[in-house]
Design an enzyme around this catalytic site. Structure first.
Site, short mmCIF file in Angstrom:
data_model
loop_
_atom_site.label_atom_id
_atom_site.label_comp_id
_atom_site.label_asym_id
_atom_site.label_seq_id
_atom_site.Cartn_x
_atom_site.Cartn_y
_atom_site.Cartn_z
N ASP A 111 55.18 30.18 17.93
CA ASP A 111 56.27 29.54 17.19
C ASP A 111 57.63 30.18 17.42
OD1 ASP A 111 54.26 27.94 16.11
OD2 ASP A 111 53.90 29.37 14.49
N LYS A 144 59.33 27.66 21.80
CA LYS A 144 59.06 27.31 23.21
C LYS A 144 59.41 25.86 23.49
CE LYS A 144 54.80 28.76 22.49
NZ LYS A 144 54.93 29.49 21.21
N GLY A 189 51.96 23.72 18.23
CA GLY A 189 52.86 22.77 17.59
C GLY A 189 54.25 23.10 18.09
N HIS A 190 54.78 22.29 18.97
CA HIS A 190 56.07 22.56 19.58
C HIS A 190 57.09 21.55 19.07
CE1 HIS A 190 53.99 24.75 23.17
NE2 HIS A 190 53.73 25.29 22.00
N GLN A 210 50.93 29.11 22.23
CA GLN A 210 50.61 30.36 21.52
C GLN A 210 51.47 31.51 22.08
OE1 GLN A 210 47.49 28.49 22.73
NE2 GLN A 210 48.11 27.33 20.95
N PRO A 232 52.39 28.49 5.32
CA PRO A 232 53.56 29.38 5.36
C PRO A 232 53.33 30.49 6.38
CG PRO A 232 52.32 29.65 3.30
CD PRO A 232 51.69 28.51 4.03
#
Ligand code: GDP
Ligand code: IMO
Ligand code: MG
Length: 430
Positions: free
Chosen positions: A14, A17, A41-42, A226, A306
């Site tokens: 996170d 990227k 998740g990008h 990742q 979170p």
């Protein structure tokens, strides 16, 4: 002049990227995912619109560019189809001429998802904090040579046969060990029919497409997912993912010979975050951590969890820069630090009273590491309009200089907001 860049996360994921890949895509021809799956998740923010991509390469928002999902990725076809549909509904073209799927990529089957979640549930307090997307179980089956691959969807009789064999074992685990209802072969076969009908036109041997693109002199981006600290071999095992997110993994996952790697860009968030369990020496489990989470909107793109927040850890980033041979850094979320009276960077650790400047292999040792900080003055103001270094406050420039020095590579990009244009470019890759 280089013709390809590998983009990797240098912390725990996170780092931004997706945003940087999106920017670089403007001058590239092809964007390739080479490992991981929809645990990624990008996020891309383009013209005020937010897109969260899990499998489709982040270059897809640029018309005319090609996205490849290479053989090292694990693909959940239900998730991929949903993502393709959502993009199309928003007017983004997704068709076999701009998206190619490797026939070698392994499929995340419904039983992989269920097993991932059941195991995590069983571990209770000891859970790894996986994304629950079936990533680990899918890679396990790949290594055990019992996986199903996207190419297998071309022959549904063969697929059904292999799925039947797999189900014998998986249903034993699902119902025998975890008390879940068994899956039926009919359900899997029905899904496979949909997957086959919709995805077969996209299948190909992606490494050949990469070779052909290189031969034509095209420019390629390899979009890591990742990060190095989550690497199966080099991260804080077992609190890692089941693939290799470090740069060298592009050689295997995409089929690019190591000596052909052109450049390696390491993404560094200006502070640290981690989602999921595992050692995190500079974690701020206090008001500062909460403030970073609030200001940085640090909630997982995939799971909404979170994120744990803390100071920048130069030990971690340096480790990644070395392991990946990163030539440049892309430093993101600098804007989030504005308003803090002082900033800290961990330069090394004390482990049982001894100074060390690497991340220990043993997580019990990592848990005992006490970061030693260097303190720098903070800065204030809205940084999001900065487009060149001179637009930044002097203290922000000082922080960036020290960060680069400690991490061992110069910056190519400084990101000061989520938007495409909220970026200072210092080094043009292509
Ligand atoms: P990835 O997984 O490495 O692509 O990163 P994520 O998309 O999961 O998380 C990065 C988050 O930070 C996203 O919500 C981005 O829109 C956002 N972001 C990226 N760069 C910046 C930046 O420079 N400043 C701010 N405030 N947000 C950013
Ligand atoms: P991007 O590409 C942050 C973490 C999970 C968990 C561990 C193992 O968006 O940076 P897994 O589901 O892979 O078996 O979970 O890895 N994790 C990530 N954390 N960003 C990611 O991807 C992640 N992908 C996996 O939270 O700790
Ligand atoms: Mg992410």
């Amino acid at each position: 002049m280089i013709n390809n860049v590998v983009i990797i996360g240098s912390q725990w994921g996170d780092e931004g990227k997706g945003k940087i890949v999106d920017i670089l895509t403007e001058k590239a021809d092809m964007v390739v995912r080479f490992q991981g799956g929809n645990n990624a998740g990008h996020t891309l923010v383009v013209g005020g619109e937010t897109y969260a991509l899990h499998l489709v390469p982040s270059g897809i928002l640029h018309p005319g560019k090609k996205g490849l999902i290479a053989g090292g990725v694990v693909v959940d076809p239900d998730v991929l189809l949903e993502e393709m549909d959502k993009l199309q509904a928003r007017g983004v073209a997704v068709a076999p001429d701009n998206l190619m799927l490797s026939e070698r990529a392994h499929i995340i089957m419904p039983y992989h998802r269920l097993l991932d979640q059941a195991r995590e549930g069983r571990r209770g307090e000891e859970r790894l904090g996986t994304t629950g997307r079936g990533i680990g179980p899918a890679y396990e089956d790949k290594a055990a040579r019992v996986g199903l691959r996207l190419g297998d969807l071309r022959d549904l009789v063969f697929f059904r046969d292999q799925a039947a064999r797999a189900l014998t074992e998986k249903n034993h685990l699902l119902s025998g060990l975890y008390g879940l209802p068994p899956l039926t072969l009919e359900d899997l076969a029905a899904r496979a029919e949909v997957w086959s009908r919709r995805l077969a036109p996209y299948l190909g041997d992606t490494w050949l497409a990469i070779q052909a693109a290189l031969a034509r002199g095209e420019k390629l981006l390899f979009e890591g997912a990742q990060a190095v600290q989550l690497d199966l071999d080099h991260g804080s095992y077992p609190y890692v993912t089941s693939s290799n997110p470090l740069a060298g993994s592009v050689a295997v996952g995409a089929g690019l010979a190591p000596r052909l790697i052109g450049g390696v860009l390491a993404l560094v968030k200006a502070y640290s975050t981690r989602v999921g369990a595992g050692p995190f020496p500079t974690e701020q489990d206090n008001d500062l951590g909460l403030e970073l989470r609030r200001k940085g909107a640090e909630f997982g793109t995939t799971t909404g969890r979170p994120r744990r927040c803390g100071w920048l850890d130069a030990v971690v980033v340096r480790h990644s820069v070395k392991l990946c041979g990163a030539d440049h850094l892309a430093i993101t979320k600098l804007d989030v630090l504005a308003g803090l009276p002082e900033l800290k960077i961990a330069t090394h650790y004390l482990l049982d009273g001894e100074k060390i400047d690497f991340f220990p292999a043993d997580i019990r040792a990592a848990e005992r590491c006490r970061p030693v900080y260097e303190t720098l003055p903070g800065f204030e103001g809205d940084l999001s309009r900065a487009r060149k270094m001179a637009d930044l406050p002097a203290a922000a420039r000082r922080y960036l200089d020290r960060l680069s020095e400690l991490c061992g590579a110069p910056p190519a990009f400084i990101s000061v907001g989520p938007g495409r244009e909220e970026t200072i470019t210092l080094h043009d890759y292509f």
